[in-house]
Design a protein around this motif. Structure first.
Motif, short mmCIF file in Angstrom:
data_model
loop_
_atom_site.label_atom_id
_atom_site.label_comp_id
_atom_site.label_asym_id
_atom_site.label_seq_id
_atom_site.Cartn_x
_atom_site.Cartn_y
_atom_site.Cartn_z
N SER A 148 0.83 -1.21 0.00
CA SER A 148 0.00 0.00 0.00
C SER A 148 0.86 1.25 0.00
CB SER A 148 -0.92 -0.01 1.22
OG SER A 148 -1.82 -1.10 1.17
N GLN A 149 1.96 1.23 0.74
CA GLN A 149 2.86 2.38 0.75
C GLN A 149 3.49 2.59 -0.63
OE1 GLN A 149 5.51 1.28 3.92
NE2 GLN A 149 4.20 2.16 5.53
N ALA A 150 3.83 1.49 -1.31
CA ALA A 150 4.39 1.60 -2.66
C ALA A 150 3.35 2.15 -3.63
CB ALA A 150 4.89 0.24 -3.12
N ASN A 151 2.11 1.70 -3.51
CA ASN A 151 1.05 2.25 -4.36
C ASN A 151 0.83 3.74 -4.10
OD1 ASN A 151 0.41 -0.13 -5.77
ND2 ASN A 151 -0.91 -0.85 -4.10
N GLU A 152 1.01 4.16 -2.87
CA GLU A 152 0.88 5.58 -2.55
C GLU A 152 1.99 6.39 -3.21
OE1 GLU A 152 0.05 8.33 1.44
OE2 GLU A 152 0.68 6.24 1.64
N ARG A 153 3.21 5.83 -3.24
CA ARG A 153 4.30 6.51 -3.94
C ARG A 153 4.02 6.59 -5.44
NH1 ARG A 153 7.42 3.00 -0.76
NH2 ARG A 153 8.06 1.85 -2.62
#
Length: 511
Positions: free
Chosen positions: A332-337
């Motif tokens: 999820s953090q990677a998708n946010e980036r």
């Protein structure tokens, strides 16, 4: 002839040039394809084999070996049951891992997640396409004649334009890398969830095996109680024949036999239900009949103290649900980036190599052949300005997903710690209950033997024998229940600690 010869020489040289370009492009495609990961190496080689993390070779690297082969068939395996064979717990687990649909479903999901990693990696490489455009045009033009009339001139044109085009996104401020990181984390979560499916399957089969074992033990206890009841009936009838007993005692003894038969019927019904539960946990068809080894003499684990912080931390580092929730948070953090990078410019590279072969004919004049080639390289930058807040809402969506994943990970950790503590308490209570039930059985056996011997010798009453027999039956069942409860609690604790990775006994998994 000379003009035709020149045309022929030009066509040959053009074909050679085109073939050389095609060969270079194909060779480049082969080299670029070698940079991609093989999805078969990112997950388990078969649905009955738990996953092991890959080594440093490959783009999806954690630690450890992984099988190199990949099962190609998607059909369900055929499991052969050996007639007359008595299956142990480990053999039942092996059957379950090879036949239960849940392992295949989780395996296919892990393969899909591994393929998504390959898709994300492919976005870093250029897209090369072959195109062919062919067309024909016939134009009729009216022309006035000197005598006031109208003549028509027909112009015909036809041609074929084959081309090879290349599109390559060179720079995007980390958007593709973030999406690749998210795909890798998702693949990792799918693999540990696949392992979790194996652990849950082992745990379910173990529980069903112990429940079937205690049901079979209770059926044996009911048969033993029926034999005791018949012995009491025989003693009552003997005393009545000798003139020292009464008909009431014989009636009471017959009532005791009837009660024992009723208990036996109930125990056998429970045994059938437990058998269906076991075959269902293994994944066998309901009509399959197998022989199962007894769990009566299964060794119990030793008394365990309260799990230490170190034990709990090690368990959390092994539990598939905790690992999967953490990987989901990282994804999820990677998708946010990636959503944030969508606001930034992108640099593209384009290239095309084309050839034109056609002819033009006007009126009655001879047709004129046309042949030419074209190639070009373009470098461009695209800057997003307005899209109706699509990217903004995607960014909000990604941020919300990250917060939800963080909360879920925290919830999973806390629930895991609570489950470990509860399982430890259950095991300690079950072992204490087994010790108490064993002592109760020993005392009840002494009481029953004394009461029965006294009744046979005319020194006791049938009421005392009946009460002692009922107490002995309850004590034997209590001991059987406590033994099974201890085994179930041990297997649950091993499962909660993340140690239910093989067909080992619960006491071995707890070491």
């Amino acid at each position: 002839m000379q003009v035709g010869g020149q045309k022929h020489e030009f066509s040959v040289s053009f074909m050679k040039s085109t073939h050389a370009r095609h060969a270079v492009l194909l060779f480049g495609c082969v080299l670029l394809s070698g940079c991609l990961s093989d999805p078969s190496e990112l997950t388990s080689s078969a649905p009955d084999k738990p996953w092991g993390p890959a080594g440093d070779s490959g783009s999806f690297a954690v630690q450890g070996p992984v099988d190199d082969t990949l099962t190609r068939t998607s059909a369900a395996p055929r499991i052969r049951i050996q007639g007359g064979k008595v299956y142990t717990l480990s053999e039942l687990i092996d059957l379950g891992q090879r036949s239960h649909p849940s392992t295949r479903v989780a395996w296919e999901q892990a393969r899909q997640a591994a393929a998504a990693v390959g898709i994300a990696e492919g976005t870093f490489l250029p897209m090369i396409s072959a195109n062919v455009i062919a067309g024909y045009q016939d134009v009729t033009t009216p022309l006035p004649t000197p005598f006031g009339g109208t003549d028509y001139v027909s112009t015909k044109a036809s041609g074929v334009v084959p081309s090879i085009a290349l599109q390559w996104l060179l720079f995007d401020f980390g958007e593709r890398q973030a999406l690749l990181d998210a795909a890798k984390q998702t693949a990792f979560a799918a693999n540990v969830s696949f392992n979790g499916t194996h652990q849950a399957l082992i745990h379910n089969i173990t529980r069903a095996y112990y429940l079937y074992g205690v049901a079979r033990q209770k059926s044996g206890i009911a048969e033993y109680s029926l034999r005791n009841s018949r012995k009491i009936l025989a003693a009552a009838q003997g005393r009545y024949s000798s003139g020292i007993g009464t008909s009431i005692e014989v009636a009471q003894a017959k009532q005791l036999v009837a009660q024992s038969r009723f208990r036996l019927v109930q125990a056998q019904d429970g045994l059938d239900d437990a058998y269906q539960g076991l075959t269902g946990a293994v994944g066998l068809a309901p009509n399959v009949r197998i022989k199962v080894a007894s769990s009566t003499n299964r060794r119990l684990p030793g008394t365990r103290v309260e799990p230490t912080d170190k034990v709990i931390r090690q368990a959390l580092s092994r539990r598939p649900d905790v690992l999967a929730s953490y990987a989901a948070l990282k994804a999820s953090q990677a998708n946010e980036r990636a959503a944030a990078a969508a606001f930034l410019p992108k640099v593209y590279l384009g290239a095309v190599a084309a050839a034109n072969q056609g002819s033009v004919q006007a009126g009655g004049l001879p047709g004129v052949g046309l042949q030419n080639t074209a190639s070009g390289v373009m470098l461009g930058v695209t800057v997003p300005i307005f899209d109706g807040q699509i990217r903004k809402n995607r960014q909000r969506q990604a941020a919300s997903a990250t917060r939800a994943a963080a909360a879920l990970h925290r919830q999973t950790r806390e629930a895991s710690i609570r489950e470990i503590l509860l399982a430890s308490n259950s095991l300690r209570s079950a072992l204490a209950s087994y010790e108490a039930a064993s002592e109760l059985r020993r005392a009840s056996t002494v009481t029953y033997n004394a009461a029965f011997e006294a009744y046979q010798n005319g020194l006791g009453t049938l009421t005392d024998v009946t009460a002692a027999d009922s107490s002995l039956l309850d004590a034997r069942e209590a001991q059987a229940d406590a033994h099974a409860a201890s085994l179930l609690a041990a297997s649950s604790l091993a499962f909660m600690l993340g140690n239910m990775t093989s067909s080992s006994a619960p006491e071995e998994a707890l070491r």
